[in-house]
Design a protein around this motif. Sequence first.
Motif, short mmCIF file in Angstrom:
data_model
loop_
_atom_site.label_atom_id
_atom_site.label_comp_id
_atom_site.label_asym_id
_atom_site.label_seq_id
_atom_site.Cartn_x
_atom_site.Cartn_y
_atom_site.Cartn_z
N GLN A 151 0.83 -1.19 0.00
CA GLN A 151 0.00 0.00 0.00
C GLN A 151 0.87 1.25 0.00
OE1 GLN A 151 -1.33 -1.20 4.22
NE2 GLN A 151 -1.74 1.01 4.18
N ALA A 152 0.22 2.35 -0.36
CA ALA A 152 0.92 3.64 -0.36
C ALA A 152 1.20 4.08 1.07
CB ALA A 152 0.08 4.68 -1.09
N ALA A 153 2.09 5.05 1.19
CA ALA A 153 2.38 5.64 2.50
C ALA A 153 1.12 6.32 3.02
CB ALA A 153 3.52 6.65 2.38
N PRO A 154 1.01 6.50 4.36
CA PRO A 154 -0.14 7.24 4.90
C PRO A 154 -0.32 8.58 4.19
CG PRO A 154 1.10 6.24 6.68
CD PRO A 154 1.89 6.01 5.42
N SER A 155 -1.58 8.99 4.08
CA SER A 155 -1.91 10.17 3.27
C SER A 155 -1.19 11.44 3.71
CB SER A 155 -3.43 10.40 3.31
OG SER A 155 -3.87 10.61 4.64
N GLN A 156 -0.79 11.49 4.99
CA GLN A 156 -0.09 12.68 5.47
C GLN A 156 1.23 12.90 4.72
OE1 GLN A 156 -1.45 10.38 7.35
NE2 GLN A 156 -2.74 11.31 8.90
N TYR A 157 1.76 11.84 4.11
CA TYR A 157 3.04 11.94 3.42
C TYR A 157 2.90 11.93 1.91
CZ TYR A 157 5.35 11.11 7.92
OH TYR A 157 5.81 11.22 9.21
N PHE A 158 1.68 12.07 1.40
CA PHE A 158 1.50 12.15 -0.05
C PHE A 158 2.19 13.41 -0.57
CE2 PHE A 158 -2.74 9.59 -0.44
CZ PHE A 158 -2.05 8.45 -0.06
N GLY A 159 2.87 13.27 -1.69
CA GLY A 159 3.45 14.43 -2.36
C GLY A 159 4.74 14.94 -1.78
N ILE A 160 5.37 14.17 -0.86
CA ILE A 160 6.66 14.64 -0.35
C ILE A 160 7.72 14.54 -1.45
CG2 ILE A 160 6.14 14.02 2.04
CD1 ILE A 160 7.92 11.55 1.68
N PRO A 161 8.71 15.42 -1.47
CA PRO A 161 9.74 15.37 -2.52
C PRO A 161 10.52 14.06 -2.48
CG PRO A 161 9.84 17.45 -1.28
CD PRO A 161 8.90 16.55 -0.54
N ASN A 162 11.07 13.67 -3.61
CA ASN A 162 11.79 12.40 -3.71
C ASN A 162 13.03 12.34 -2.83
OD1 ASN A 162 10.07 11.01 -5.41
ND2 ASN A 162 11.06 11.71 -7.28
N HIS A 163 13.62 13.52 -2.54
CA HIS A 163 14.84 13.49 -1.73
C HIS A 163 14.53 13.31 -0.24
CE1 HIS A 163 13.67 17.75 -1.16
NE2 HIS A 163 14.33 17.67 -0.03
N VAL A 164 13.25 13.38 0.12
CA VAL A 164 12.84 13.19 1.51
C VAL A 164 12.49 11.72 1.72
CG1 VAL A 164 11.16 13.81 3.29
CG2 VAL A 164 12.02 15.55 1.71
N ALA A 165 13.04 11.13 2.79
CA ALA A 165 12.81 9.71 3.07
C ALA A 165 11.89 9.55 4.27
CB ALA A 165 14.14 9.00 3.34
N ILE A 166 10.99 8.57 4.19
CA ILE A 166 10.15 8.19 5.32
C ILE A 166 10.90 7.14 6.14
CG2 ILE A 166 7.96 7.19 6.06
CD1 ILE A 166 6.73 8.09 3.42
N ASN A 167 10.98 7.35 7.44
CA ASN A 167 11.66 6.42 8.33
C ASN A 167 10.67 5.79 9.30
OD1 ASN A 167 14.18 7.26 7.28
ND2 ASN A 167 14.21 8.99 8.70
N ILE A 168 10.86 4.50 9.59
CA ILE A 168 10.13 3.86 10.68
C ILE A 168 10.91 4.09 11.96
CG2 ILE A 168 9.25 1.70 11.60
CD1 ILE A 168 9.08 0.61 8.77
N VAL A 169 10.31 4.78 12.91
CA VAL A 169 10.97 5.04 14.19
C VAL A 169 10.97 3.77 15.03
CG1 VAL A 169 11.00 6.48 16.25
CG2 VAL A 169 10.29 7.46 14.05
N SER A 170 9.80 3.15 15.19
CA SER A 170 9.67 1.85 15.85
C SER A 170 8.24 1.39 15.74
CB SER A 170 10.12 1.90 17.32
OG SER A 170 9.30 2.77 18.07
N SER A 171 8.00 0.14 16.14
CA SER A 171 6.67 -0.46 16.12
C SER A 171 6.44 -1.14 17.46
CB SER A 171 6.57 -1.48 14.98
OG SER A 171 5.37 -2.23 15.07
N ILE A 172 5.35 -0.75 18.14
CA ILE A 172 5.03 -1.32 19.45
C ILE A 172 3.55 -1.66 19.49
CG2 ILE A 172 5.01 -0.95 21.95
CD1 ILE A 172 7.06 1.46 20.24
N ASN A 173 3.24 -2.92 19.80
CA ASN A 173 1.85 -3.36 19.98
C ASN A 173 0.96 -3.00 18.79
OD1 ASN A 173 2.64 -4.30 22.48
ND2 ASN A 173 1.82 -2.56 23.60
N GLY A 174 1.53 -3.05 17.60
CA GLY A 174 0.76 -2.77 16.39
C GLY A 174 0.80 -1.32 15.94
N LEU A 175 1.23 -0.41 16.80
CA LEU A 175 1.35 1.00 16.43
C LEU A 175 2.74 1.27 15.87
CD1 LEU A 175 -0.42 2.94 19.33
CD2 LEU A 175 -1.40 2.03 17.21
#
Length: 390
Positions: free
Chosen positions: A92-116
């Motif tokens: 699936q696509a990234a969450p909608s809050q990150y739609f349209g970010i420039p290509n040089h910007v990277a999305i990072n996973i900070v961590s995952s706890i209990n499904g969040l």
Amino acid sequence: MFTTNEVLPEDLVIQILLWLPVVSLLRFKCVCKSWCALINGQNFINKHLLHNQTTSNKNRNTRFLLIQRQKSSNDHVFSKLQYESLEILSTQAAPSQYFGIPNHVAINIVSSINGLVCLDLNVRGLDIVLWNPATNETKIVPKSGISYPQGRALSRDIGFGFDFKTNDYKVVNLLEIYDPDPELYFYEINFFYAAEVYCLSTGSWRTVSTSAPGYFIDCSYYRTYTKGMYSWSASIGDYPDFFPGILSFDMSNEVFLTTTLPDGDLEDPNGTWRIFFVLNELVSLVTFGKDRERSENCFYIWSLLEFGVKESWTKLFTIGPLMGIEKPLGFWKNESLFLRNNEGQLLLYDPSAQKITNLQVDGRPMQMITNVESLISLKGGNDLEEQCNS
């Protein structure tokens, strides 16, 4: 004989529902208001999470969450891989809050706890997003309004974890505060360090009373979380006397601990990458050479048995030399290691068989993390109640 006119005891209904995946439970909330209220209830949500985390069920309900860059567009997409088979279940696509970010910007996973899952960008100051991939709920973490009269505050990095004492989820923001006087040279500037904590239960930020030690975060990719402790790869100390180590934050007691890295197998003449993962619920360090032109590279794996104690680092094993490997991405069962090669392909290295398998994942893998499916909601109790009444 059971007929449709008979009603099952609620305890039995609950026991049946606990075995169902989140996607089915979300559909069953539409059966009737009483089922909606039951499934939205905190008691059932907690029971379902604990059921999914039991030893016998954990692997069945655990997914790998993989961030990829699509080859054609370079957009971020998230794939879910089944833990046991590594089969891709969905993309699936990234969450909608990150739609349209420039290509040089990277999305990072900070961590995952209990499904969040906590996501941020490699550009500080932009939105931090909390996301439940199973329910697809999202929440933007509001900006902190805390001011610092001592100088200008610069966010160095963030962490995300769980407070076992209060059963709350927290985002911690590491701050470097300095005098912005342009006439001062770098070595004349007085820095001090602080931290802020955002609590999901209150929806607000506050300062941490314990001061943070001097540090310089090495890279926002090299961070990890386990057992209520969030850790960053960092150079600890005050300029110019830094030593390589990890900076850790206790989510329950809200104190910092620093741990010096172990001696041996850490330095390469051409520079050394240090990446932290979780292996057997311990912070584990993988080191390897920075020289990507070199045909072969060795990976040295250590685990930390006790935070704050350098002597508790234990060397586990060495992988390699391997050819054409760019970086490790995390561990699987039996100490198998996910790798990305120089061609941007996702590989799996089995140390017992000394075998590399191409997992045939389309796209360039950026990050991997385990994620247990849960019903944990990012909405307040009133919102969930209105959902059943609508």
